[in-house]
Scaffold this active site. Structure first.
Site, PDB file in Angstrom:
ATOM      1  N   PHE A 132       0.847  -1.201   0.000  1.00 59.20           N
ATOM      2  CA  PHE A 132       0.000   0.000   0.000  1.00 59.20           C
ATOM      3  C   PHE A 132       0.884   1.253   0.000  1.00 59.20           C
ATOM      4  CE2 PHE A 132      -2.890   3.115   1.897  1.00 59.20           C
ATOM      5  CZ  PHE A 132      -4.036   2.891   1.159  1.00 59.20           C
ATOM      6  N   ASP A 208       1.074  -4.977   8.745  1.00 61.07           N
ATOM      7  CA  ASP A 208      -0.011  -4.033   8.505  1.00 61.07           C
ATOM      8  C   ASP A 208      -1.294  -4.850   8.358  1.00 61.07           C
ATOM      9  OD1 ASP A 208      -1.962  -2.391   7.354  1.00 61.07           O
ATOM     10  OD2 ASP A 208      -0.448  -1.066   6.490  1.00 61.07           O
ATOM     11  N   TYR A 233     -11.590   1.575  10.148  1.00 62.26           N
ATOM     12  CA  TYR A 233     -12.740   2.042   9.352  1.00 62.26           C
ATOM     13  C   TYR A 233     -13.073   1.092   8.209  1.00 62.26           C
ATOM     14  CZ  TYR A 233      -8.760   4.094   6.782  1.00 62.26           C
ATOM     15  OH  TYR A 233      -7.568   4.284   6.146  1.00 62.26           O
ATOM     16  N   LYS A 234     -12.310   0.020   8.041  1.00 61.00           N
ATOM     17  CA  LYS A 234     -12.625  -0.966   7.006  1.00 61.00           C
ATOM     18  C   LYS A 234     -13.528  -2.032   7.636  1.00 61.00           C
ATOM     19  CE  LYS A 234      -8.581   0.350   4.351  1.00 61.00           C
ATOM     20  NZ  LYS A 234      -7.124   0.283   4.244  1.00 61.00           N
ATOM     21  N   ARG A 383     -12.376  -4.223  -7.229  1.00 64.08           N
ATOM     22  CA  ARG A 383     -12.381  -4.968  -5.964  1.00 64.08           C
ATOM     23  C   ARG A 383     -13.807  -5.106  -5.448  1.00 64.08           C
ATOM     24  NH1 ARG A 383      -8.334  -2.294  -1.678  1.00 64.08           N
ATOM     25  NH2 ARG A 383      -9.928  -0.684  -1.881  1.00 64.08           N
TER      26      ARG A 383
HETATM   27  C1  LIG Z   1      -6.280   1.463   4.229  1.00 66.13           C
HETATM   28  C2  LIG Z   1      -4.812   1.224   4.435  1.00 66.13           C
HETATM   29  C3  LIG Z   1      -4.012   2.185   5.068  1.00 66.13           C
HETATM   30  C4  LIG Z   1      -4.603   3.496   5.473  1.00 66.13           C
HETATM   31  O1  LIG Z   1      -3.778   4.338   6.175  1.00 66.13           O
HETATM   32  P1  LIG Z   1      -4.406   5.694   6.771  1.00 66.13           P
HETATM   33  O2  LIG Z   1      -3.352   6.268   7.595  1.00 66.13           O
HETATM   34  O3  LIG Z   1      -5.662   5.334   7.490  1.00 66.13           O
HETATM   35  O4  LIG Z   1      -4.777   6.563   5.603  1.00 66.13           O
HETATM   36  C5  LIG Z   1      -2.682   1.871   5.309  1.00 66.13           C
HETATM   37  N1  LIG Z   1      -2.153   0.675   4.916  1.00 66.13           N
HETATM   38  C6  LIG Z   1      -2.911  -0.253   4.272  1.00 66.13           C
HETATM   39  C7  LIG Z   1      -2.306  -1.556   3.868  1.00 66.13           C
HETATM   40  C8  LIG Z   1      -4.252   0.005   3.997  1.00 66.13           C
HETATM   41  O5  LIG Z   1      -4.986  -0.895   3.372  1.00 66.13           O
END
Ligand SMILES: *Cc1c(COP(=O)(O)O)cnc(C)c1O
Length: 423
Positions: A132, A208, A233-234, A383
Protein backbone atom coordinates in the site's frame (compact mmCIF):
# COMPACT_ATOMS: atom_id res chain seq x y z
CA UNK A 1 -16.63 -24.67 -0.07
CA UNK A 2 -19.20 -27.34 -0.82
CA UNK A 3 -22.52 -26.01 -2.04
CA UNK A 4 -23.95 -29.49 -1.64
CA UNK A 5 -27.55 -29.71 -2.79
CA UNK A 6 -27.45 -26.05 -3.78
CA UNK A 7 -25.71 -26.77 -7.05
CA UNK A 8 -28.03 -27.90 -9.75
CA UNK A 9 -26.49 -29.34 -12.89
CA UNK A 10 -23.26 -27.49 -12.11
CA UNK A 11 -24.90 -24.05 -12.35
CA UNK A 12 -25.13 -21.69 -9.39
CA UNK A 13 -28.42 -19.82 -9.26
CA UNK A 14 -29.75 -17.01 -7.10
CA UNK A 15 -31.83 -19.59 -5.22
CA UNK A 16 -28.59 -21.30 -4.19
CA UNK A 17 -27.29 -18.02 -2.79
CA UNK A 18 -30.56 -17.49 -0.91
CA UNK A 19 -30.19 -20.98 0.55
CA UNK A 20 -26.73 -20.10 1.87
CA UNK A 21 -28.20 -16.96 3.49
CA UNK A 22 -30.86 -19.00 5.27
CA UNK A 23 -28.18 -21.24 6.76
CA UNK A 24 -25.86 -18.34 7.69
CA UNK A 25 -25.16 -18.18 11.44
CA UNK A 26 -24.13 -14.51 11.07
CA UNK A 27 -27.24 -13.56 9.07
CA UNK A 28 -28.79 -11.64 11.97
CA UNK A 29 -25.99 -9.07 12.08
CA UNK A 30 -27.04 -7.45 8.81
CA UNK A 31 -30.05 -5.71 10.38
CA UNK A 32 -27.78 -4.03 12.90
CA UNK A 33 -26.34 -1.82 10.12
CA UNK A 34 -27.79 1.07 8.15
CA UNK A 35 -28.50 0.20 4.53
CA UNK A 36 -30.10 3.28 2.97
CA UNK A 37 -31.09 2.66 -0.64
CA UNK A 38 -32.36 -0.93 -0.61
CA UNK A 39 -31.44 -1.55 -4.24
CA UNK A 40 -27.83 -0.50 -3.81
CA UNK A 41 -25.28 -3.28 -3.42
CA UNK A 42 -22.32 -2.11 -1.39
CA UNK A 43 -19.18 -4.15 -1.97
CA UNK A 44 -16.73 -1.50 -0.82
CA UNK A 45 -16.72 -2.22 2.91
CA UNK A 46 -12.99 -2.91 2.55
CA UNK A 47 -12.55 0.83 1.95
CA UNK A 48 -15.16 2.14 4.37
CA UNK A 49 -17.34 -0.17 6.45
CA UNK A 50 -21.04 0.49 6.95
CA UNK A 51 -22.49 2.45 9.86
CA UNK A 52 -23.86 0.16 12.56
CA UNK A 53 -26.68 1.18 14.86
CA UNK A 54 -24.32 0.41 17.75
CA UNK A 55 -21.68 2.81 16.43
CA UNK A 56 -24.30 5.52 15.91
CA UNK A 57 -25.57 5.07 19.47
CA UNK A 58 -22.05 5.01 20.94
CA UNK A 59 -21.12 8.20 19.11
CA UNK A 60 -24.32 9.90 20.21
CA UNK A 61 -23.78 8.84 23.84
CA UNK A 62 -20.25 10.22 23.76
CA UNK A 63 -21.40 13.51 22.29
CA UNK A 64 -23.93 13.71 25.12
CA UNK A 65 -21.20 12.96 27.67
CA UNK A 66 -19.13 15.76 26.24
CA UNK A 67 -22.11 18.09 26.57
CA UNK A 68 -22.89 17.16 30.16
CA UNK A 69 -19.51 16.38 31.68
CA UNK A 70 -17.16 18.71 29.85
CA UNK A 71 -13.63 18.47 31.21
CA UNK A 72 -14.60 16.13 34.06
CA UNK A 73 -15.17 13.48 31.38
CA UNK A 74 -11.41 13.04 31.20
CA UNK A 75 -11.52 10.97 34.39
CA UNK A 76 -12.97 8.23 32.20
CA UNK A 77 -11.49 9.17 28.84
CA UNK A 78 -7.84 9.48 29.83
CA UNK A 79 -7.04 5.77 29.39
CA UNK A 80 -9.48 5.12 26.53
CA UNK A 81 -6.70 4.44 24.02
CA UNK A 82 -5.39 1.57 26.18
CA UNK A 83 -8.85 0.18 26.97
CA UNK A 84 -9.88 0.27 23.32
CA UNK A 85 -6.58 -1.33 22.33
CA UNK A 86 -7.23 -4.19 24.76
CA UNK A 87 -10.77 -4.66 23.37
CA UNK A 88 -9.42 -4.81 19.82
CA UNK A 89 -6.63 -7.11 20.92
CA UNK A 90 -9.11 -9.62 22.34
CA UNK A 91 -11.77 -9.40 19.59
CA UNK A 92 -9.69 -8.98 16.45
CA UNK A 93 -5.94 -9.30 16.93
CA UNK A 94 -5.22 -12.34 19.07
CA UNK A 95 -3.31 -10.04 21.41
CA UNK A 96 -3.23 -10.26 25.19
CA UNK A 97 -3.89 -7.12 27.23
CA UNK A 98 -1.30 -4.37 27.50
CA UNK A 99 0.09 -4.66 23.98
CA UNK A 100 -2.27 -2.65 21.77
CA UNK A 101 -3.43 0.97 21.63
CA UNK A 102 -6.13 2.65 19.57
CA UNK A 103 -4.75 6.01 18.50
CA UNK A 104 -3.68 8.23 15.60
CA UNK A 105 -3.89 6.98 11.99
CA UNK A 106 -2.32 3.87 10.49
CA UNK A 107 0.18 6.10 8.70
CA UNK A 108 1.27 7.81 11.93
CA UNK A 109 1.38 4.53 13.87
CA UNK A 110 3.55 3.01 11.17
CA UNK A 111 5.88 5.99 11.41
CA UNK A 112 6.10 5.60 15.18
CA UNK A 113 6.72 1.85 15.24
CA UNK A 114 9.05 1.71 12.23
CA UNK A 115 10.93 4.74 13.58
CA UNK A 116 11.30 3.02 16.95
CA UNK A 117 12.58 -0.17 15.31
CA UNK A 118 15.17 1.73 13.26
CA UNK A 119 16.40 3.65 16.29
CA UNK A 120 16.95 0.32 18.07
CA UNK A 121 18.53 -1.68 15.24
CA UNK A 122 20.97 -1.25 12.39
CA UNK A 123 20.24 -2.41 8.88
CA UNK A 124 17.96 -2.02 5.90
CA UNK A 125 14.19 -1.75 5.62
CA UNK A 126 12.32 -4.30 3.51
CA UNK A 127 8.84 -3.81 2.03
CA UNK A 128 7.05 -5.43 -0.91
CA UNK A 129 7.18 -3.24 -4.03
CA UNK A 130 3.40 -3.56 -4.44
CA UNK A 131 2.50 -2.75 -0.85
CA UNK A 132 0.00 0.00 0.00
CA UNK A 133 1.39 3.43 -0.94
CA UNK A 134 1.37 5.05 2.51
CA UNK A 135 3.49 2.20 3.87
CA UNK A 136 6.07 2.59 1.10
CA UNK A 137 6.11 6.38 1.41
CA UNK A 138 6.56 6.40 5.19
CA UNK A 139 9.37 3.86 4.90
CA UNK A 140 11.01 5.80 2.06
CA UNK A 141 11.06 8.87 4.31
CA UNK A 142 12.41 6.93 7.30
CA UNK A 143 15.07 5.27 5.17
CA UNK A 144 16.28 8.69 4.02
CA UNK A 145 16.14 10.18 7.54
CA UNK A 146 18.05 7.25 9.09
CA UNK A 147 20.42 6.71 6.15
CA UNK A 148 19.16 3.16 5.49
CA UNK A 149 18.69 1.11 2.36
CA UNK A 150 15.05 0.56 1.35
CA UNK A 151 14.76 -2.89 -0.23
CA UNK A 152 11.69 -3.34 -2.40
CA UNK A 153 10.65 -6.96 -2.51
CA UNK A 154 9.43 -7.90 -6.00
CA UNK A 155 7.09 -10.80 -6.49
CA UNK A 156 4.04 -12.20 -8.18
CA UNK A 157 1.14 -9.80 -7.46
CA UNK A 158 -1.29 -12.62 -6.63
CA UNK A 159 0.75 -15.52 -5.22
CA UNK A 160 1.14 -15.57 -1.42
CA UNK A 161 4.41 -14.11 -0.12
CA UNK A 162 7.02 -16.84 -0.06
CA UNK A 163 8.47 -17.39 3.39
CA UNK A 164 11.95 -18.12 2.05
CA UNK A 165 11.99 -15.13 -0.29
CA UNK A 166 11.00 -12.80 2.54
CA UNK A 167 13.56 -14.36 4.88
CA UNK A 168 16.30 -13.98 2.25
CA UNK A 169 15.47 -10.29 1.81
CA UNK A 170 15.48 -9.88 5.59
CA UNK A 171 19.16 -10.87 5.94
CA UNK A 172 20.99 -7.93 7.44
CA UNK A 173 17.82 -5.87 7.68
CA UNK A 174 16.50 -4.05 10.74
CA UNK A 175 12.85 -4.19 9.80
CA UNK A 176 10.50 -5.97 7.41
CA UNK A 177 7.05 -4.42 6.83
CA UNK A 178 4.38 -6.66 5.31
CA UNK A 179 0.64 -6.46 4.73
CA UNK A 180 -1.23 -9.41 6.18
CA UNK A 181 -3.81 -9.09 3.38
CA UNK A 182 -2.67 -7.31 0.21
CA UNK A 183 -4.90 -4.32 -0.54
CA UNK A 184 -5.15 -5.01 -4.27
CA UNK A 185 -5.14 -8.81 -4.63
CA UNK A 186 -6.62 -9.79 -1.27
CA UNK A 187 -3.79 -12.32 -0.89
CA UNK A 188 -3.33 -13.44 2.72
CA UNK A 189 0.22 -13.87 4.00
CA UNK A 190 1.11 -16.79 6.26
CA UNK A 191 1.92 -14.77 9.37
CA UNK A 192 2.71 -17.81 11.50
CA UNK A 193 5.33 -19.09 9.04
CA UNK A 194 6.84 -15.78 7.89
CA UNK A 195 7.23 -14.14 11.32
CA UNK A 196 9.77 -16.61 12.78
CA UNK A 197 11.63 -16.81 9.44
CA UNK A 198 12.16 -13.04 9.40
CA UNK A 199 13.17 -13.07 13.04
CA UNK A 200 15.67 -15.87 12.38
CA UNK A 201 17.19 -13.68 9.67
CA UNK A 202 17.75 -11.02 12.34
CA UNK A 203 15.03 -8.48 11.58
CA UNK A 204 11.88 -7.30 13.31
CA UNK A 205 8.63 -7.76 11.42
CA UNK A 206 5.83 -5.20 11.38
CA UNK A 207 2.47 -6.43 10.10
CA UNK A 208 -0.01 -4.03 8.50
CA UNK A 209 -3.44 -5.44 9.36
CA UNK A 210 -5.63 -2.87 7.60
CA UNK A 211 -7.30 -5.45 5.36
CA UNK A 212 -7.28 -8.31 7.84
CA UNK A 213 -8.43 -6.89 11.21
CA UNK A 214 -12.09 -7.85 11.52
CA UNK A 215 -11.99 -9.96 8.35
CA UNK A 216 -9.70 -12.90 9.13
CA UNK A 217 -8.40 -14.38 12.35
CA UNK A 218 -5.23 -12.56 13.30
CA UNK A 219 -3.16 -14.27 15.97
CA UNK A 220 -0.37 -11.86 16.79
CA UNK A 221 0.67 -13.44 20.09
CA UNK A 222 0.53 -17.00 18.76
CA UNK A 223 2.61 -16.03 15.71
CA UNK A 224 5.21 -14.41 17.96
CA UNK A 225 4.70 -11.12 16.12
CA UNK A 226 6.87 -8.14 16.97
CA UNK A 227 4.90 -5.10 15.80
CA UNK A 228 1.63 -4.36 13.99
CA UNK A 229 -0.58 -1.48 12.88
CA UNK A 230 -3.98 -1.28 11.22
CA UNK A 231 -7.12 0.73 10.73
CA UNK A 232 -10.64 0.43 12.10
CA UNK A 233 -12.74 2.04 9.35
CA UNK A 234 -12.62 -0.97 7.01
CA UNK A 235 -13.80 -4.25 8.58
CA UNK A 236 -14.27 -2.81 12.07
CA UNK A 237 -16.86 -0.29 10.88
CA UNK A 238 -15.70 2.61 13.08
CA UNK A 239 -16.31 5.30 10.46
CA UNK A 240 -14.35 7.63 8.18
CA UNK A 241 -11.08 8.73 9.76
CA UNK A 242 -11.61 6.53 12.85
CA UNK A 243 -8.55 6.08 15.09
CA UNK A 244 -6.20 3.28 14.07
CA UNK A 245 -4.38 0.79 16.29
CA UNK A 246 -0.86 -0.35 16.99
CA UNK A 247 0.61 -3.44 18.67
CA UNK A 248 3.99 -3.85 20.33
CA UNK A 249 4.74 -7.30 21.78
CA UNK A 250 5.36 -7.03 25.49
CA UNK A 251 8.94 -8.32 25.22
CA UNK A 252 9.92 -5.36 23.01
CA UNK A 253 8.24 -2.56 24.91
CA UNK A 254 11.10 -1.63 27.22
CA UNK A 255 13.66 -1.41 24.42
CA UNK A 256 11.65 0.65 21.93
CA UNK A 257 10.86 4.36 22.06
CA UNK A 258 8.45 6.34 19.94
CA UNK A 259 10.05 9.02 17.76
CA UNK A 260 7.13 11.27 18.76
CA UNK A 261 7.78 12.31 22.35
CA UNK A 262 4.30 13.49 23.26
CA UNK A 263 2.92 14.24 26.70
CA UNK A 264 0.43 11.34 26.68
CA UNK A 265 3.32 8.89 26.91
CA UNK A 266 5.11 10.84 29.63
CA UNK A 267 5.73 8.92 32.86
CA UNK A 268 4.23 11.51 35.20
CA UNK A 269 2.08 13.31 32.69
CA UNK A 270 0.44 15.90 34.91
CA UNK A 271 3.64 16.80 36.75
CA UNK A 272 4.43 18.61 33.48
CA UNK A 273 8.12 18.25 34.25
CA UNK A 274 11.09 19.58 32.31
CA UNK A 275 12.19 16.39 30.54
CA UNK A 276 10.54 13.56 28.62
CA UNK A 277 10.62 10.11 30.18
CA UNK A 278 8.24 7.56 28.62
CA UNK A 279 6.00 5.31 30.69
CA UNK A 280 6.75 1.61 30.85
CA UNK A 281 4.43 -0.47 28.68
CA UNK A 282 2.69 0.08 25.38
CA UNK A 283 1.43 3.50 26.54
CA UNK A 284 4.83 4.88 25.53
CA UNK A 285 3.54 4.81 21.95
CA UNK A 286 0.84 7.38 22.61
CA UNK A 287 1.50 10.86 21.31
CA UNK A 288 -1.22 13.36 22.22
CA UNK A 289 -4.81 13.58 23.42
CA UNK A 290 -6.90 10.53 22.46
CA UNK A 291 -9.72 11.10 19.90
CA UNK A 292 -12.54 10.27 22.31
CA UNK A 293 -15.45 10.56 19.87
CA UNK A 294 -13.77 8.35 17.31
CA UNK A 295 -12.80 5.76 19.92
CA UNK A 296 -16.45 5.32 20.91
CA UNK A 297 -17.16 3.84 17.48
CA UNK A 298 -14.03 1.65 17.62
CA UNK A 299 -15.24 0.10 20.87
CA UNK A 300 -18.65 -0.52 19.28
CA UNK A 301 -16.92 -2.27 16.35
CA UNK A 302 -14.76 -4.40 18.66
CA UNK A 303 -17.77 -5.39 20.78
CA UNK A 304 -19.84 -6.45 17.78
CA UNK A 305 -16.95 -8.50 16.47
CA UNK A 306 -16.48 -10.14 19.87
CA UNK A 307 -20.15 -11.11 19.79
CA UNK A 308 -19.94 -12.53 16.25
CA UNK A 309 -16.54 -14.17 16.89
CA UNK A 310 -13.74 -13.79 14.42
CA UNK A 311 -13.67 -17.52 13.59
CA UNK A 312 -17.24 -17.35 12.25
CA UNK A 313 -16.44 -14.12 10.39
CA UNK A 314 -13.40 -15.69 8.77
CA UNK A 315 -15.38 -18.79 7.72
CA UNK A 316 -18.04 -16.64 6.09
CA UNK A 317 -15.42 -14.49 4.35
CA UNK A 318 -14.01 -17.68 2.83
CA UNK A 319 -17.47 -18.76 1.68
CA UNK A 320 -18.44 -15.35 0.24
CA UNK A 321 -15.19 -15.00 -1.69
CA UNK A 322 -15.53 -18.61 -2.89
CA UNK A 323 -18.93 -17.69 -4.32
CA UNK A 324 -17.32 -14.82 -6.27
CA UNK A 325 -14.61 -17.15 -7.58
CA UNK A 326 -17.20 -19.72 -8.68
CA UNK A 327 -19.39 -17.08 -10.31
CA UNK A 328 -16.31 -15.63 -12.01
CA UNK A 329 -15.66 -19.01 -13.57
CA UNK A 330 -19.30 -19.49 -14.47
CA UNK A 331 -20.00 -16.09 -15.99
CA UNK A 332 -17.22 -13.53 -15.96
CA UNK A 333 -14.29 -15.39 -17.46
CA UNK A 334 -16.01 -15.59 -20.85
CA UNK A 335 -16.43 -11.80 -20.77
CA UNK A 336 -12.69 -11.12 -20.54
CA UNK A 337 -12.27 -11.12 -16.75
CA UNK A 338 -9.52 -12.89 -14.87
CA UNK A 339 -9.10 -13.51 -11.18
CA UNK A 340 -6.61 -11.21 -9.42
CA UNK A 341 -6.96 -13.14 -6.14
CA UNK A 342 -5.75 -16.59 -5.08
CA UNK A 343 -8.10 -19.47 -5.84
CA UNK A 344 -7.56 -21.16 -2.48
CA UNK A 345 -9.80 -19.65 0.21
CA UNK A 346 -7.03 -20.19 2.78
CA UNK A 347 -4.84 -17.77 0.80
CA UNK A 348 -7.16 -14.77 0.71
CA UNK A 349 -8.91 -12.30 2.99
CA UNK A 350 -12.44 -10.92 2.53
CA UNK A 351 -12.08 -9.17 -0.80
CA UNK A 352 -11.69 -10.37 -4.36
CA UNK A 353 -10.01 -8.59 -7.23
CA UNK A 354 -11.58 -9.05 -10.66
CA UNK A 355 -9.25 -7.98 -13.45
CA UNK A 356 -10.36 -6.72 -16.85
CA UNK A 357 -8.59 -4.56 -19.47
CA UNK A 358 -11.56 -2.13 -19.33
CA UNK A 359 -11.88 -2.25 -15.52
CA UNK A 360 -12.04 1.53 -15.05
CA UNK A 361 -15.03 2.05 -17.36
CA UNK A 362 -16.76 -1.08 -16.06
CA UNK A 363 -16.38 0.17 -12.51
CA UNK A 364 -17.90 3.56 -13.43
CA UNK A 365 -20.80 1.87 -15.23
CA UNK A 366 -21.45 -0.39 -12.23
CA UNK A 367 -21.75 2.63 -9.95
CA UNK A 368 -23.72 4.87 -12.30
CA UNK A 369 -25.95 2.39 -14.12
CA UNK A 370 -26.19 -0.74 -11.94
CA UNK A 371 -26.22 0.68 -8.37
CA UNK A 372 -23.32 -1.54 -7.32
CA UNK A 373 -20.53 0.18 -5.36
CA UNK A 374 -17.16 -1.58 -5.69
CA UNK A 375 -13.85 0.21 -6.16
CA UNK A 376 -11.15 0.37 -8.77
CA UNK A 377 -7.44 -0.14 -8.23
CA UNK A 378 -4.90 0.54 -10.92
CA UNK A 379 -4.15 -0.76 -13.37
CA UNK A 380 -7.02 -3.14 -14.03
CA UNK A 381 -8.72 -4.36 -10.84
CA UNK A 382 -12.30 -4.07 -9.65
CA UNK A 383 -12.38 -4.97 -5.96
CA UNK A 384 -15.39 -6.60 -4.35
CA UNK A 385 -15.02 -6.26 -0.58
CA UNK A 386 -17.37 -8.57 1.29
CA UNK A 387 -17.52 -7.81 5.01
CA UNK A 388 -19.15 -10.91 6.49
CA UNK A 389 -21.22 -9.12 9.15
CA UNK A 390 -23.50 -7.44 6.63
CA UNK A 391 -22.92 -8.98 3.21
CA UNK A 392 -25.41 -11.61 2.07
CA UNK A 393 -24.73 -14.36 -0.44
CA UNK A 394 -27.53 -12.93 -2.61
CA UNK A 395 -25.69 -9.60 -2.61
CA UNK A 396 -22.70 -11.38 -4.12
CA UNK A 397 -24.89 -13.15 -6.65
CA UNK A 398 -26.70 -9.93 -7.62
CA UNK A 399 -23.49 -7.90 -7.84
CA UNK A 400 -21.89 -10.43 -10.20
CA UNK A 401 -25.13 -10.72 -12.17
CA UNK A 402 -25.35 -6.94 -12.65
CA UNK A 403 -21.66 -6.84 -13.56
CA UNK A 404 -22.00 -9.58 -16.16
CA UNK A 405 -25.20 -8.13 -17.67
CA UNK A 406 -23.66 -4.69 -17.99
CA UNK A 407 -20.59 -6.00 -19.81
CA UNK A 408 -22.73 -8.26 -22.01
CA UNK A 409 -24.79 -5.20 -23.01
CA UNK A 410 -21.70 -3.03 -23.57
CA UNK A 411 -22.95 -0.36 -21.13
CA UNK A 412 -19.38 0.39 -20.03
CA UNK A 413 -18.39 1.30 -23.58
CA UNK A 414 -20.37 4.51 -23.24
CA UNK A 415 -18.46 5.62 -20.12
CA UNK A 416 -15.63 8.20 -20.30
CA UNK A 417 -12.13 6.75 -20.08
CA UNK A 418 -10.44 9.17 -17.64
CA UNK A 419 -9.94 8.41 -13.97
CA UNK A 420 -11.41 10.46 -11.08
CA UNK A 421 -9.47 11.06 -7.84
CA UNK A 422 -11.54 8.73 -5.64
CA UNK A 423 -13.68 5.87 -6.90
C1 LIG B 1 -6.28 1.46 4.23
C2 LIG B 1 -4.81 1.22 4.44
C3 LIG B 1 -4.01 2.19 5.07
C4 LIG B 1 -4.60 3.50 5.47
O1 LIG B 1 -3.78 4.34 6.18
P1 LIG B 1 -4.41 5.69 6.77
O2 LIG B 1 -3.35 6.27 7.60
O3 LIG B 1 -5.66 5.33 7.49
O4 LIG B 1 -4.78 6.56 5.60
C5 LIG B 1 -2.68 1.87 5.31
N1 LIG B 1 -2.15 0.67 4.92
C6 LIG B 1 -2.91 -0.25 4.27
C7 LIG B 1 -2.31 -1.56 3.87
C8 LIG B 1 -4.25 0.01 4.00
O5 LIG B 1 -4.99 -0.90 3.37
Amino acid sequence: MGYGDAVDGGTLTRAHAAELDRADPLGGFRDRFEHGDGDRIYVDGNSLGRLSHDARAALQATVDEWGSRLVTGWHDWVDLAERTGDALGAAALGAGAGQALACDSTTVNLYKLAGAALAARDGAIVVPADDFPTDRYVLEGLAAAHGRELRLLEGDPVAPLGRDAVAAAAEGAALVVLSHVNYRSGTLADMAAITPAVQAAGALVLWDLCHSAGAVDVNLDAAGADLAVGCTYKYLNAGPGAPAFLYVAERHQAALRSPIQGWFSQADQFAMGPRYEPVAGVGRFLAGTPPVLGLAAVIAGAEMLAEARIGAVRAKAAALTTLVVDLHDQRLEALGFSLGTPRAAADRGAHVSLRHPDAWRICRALIEHANVIPDFRRPDSIRFGLPPLYTRYVDVWDAVDRLASLVEDGVHERMPAEAARVT
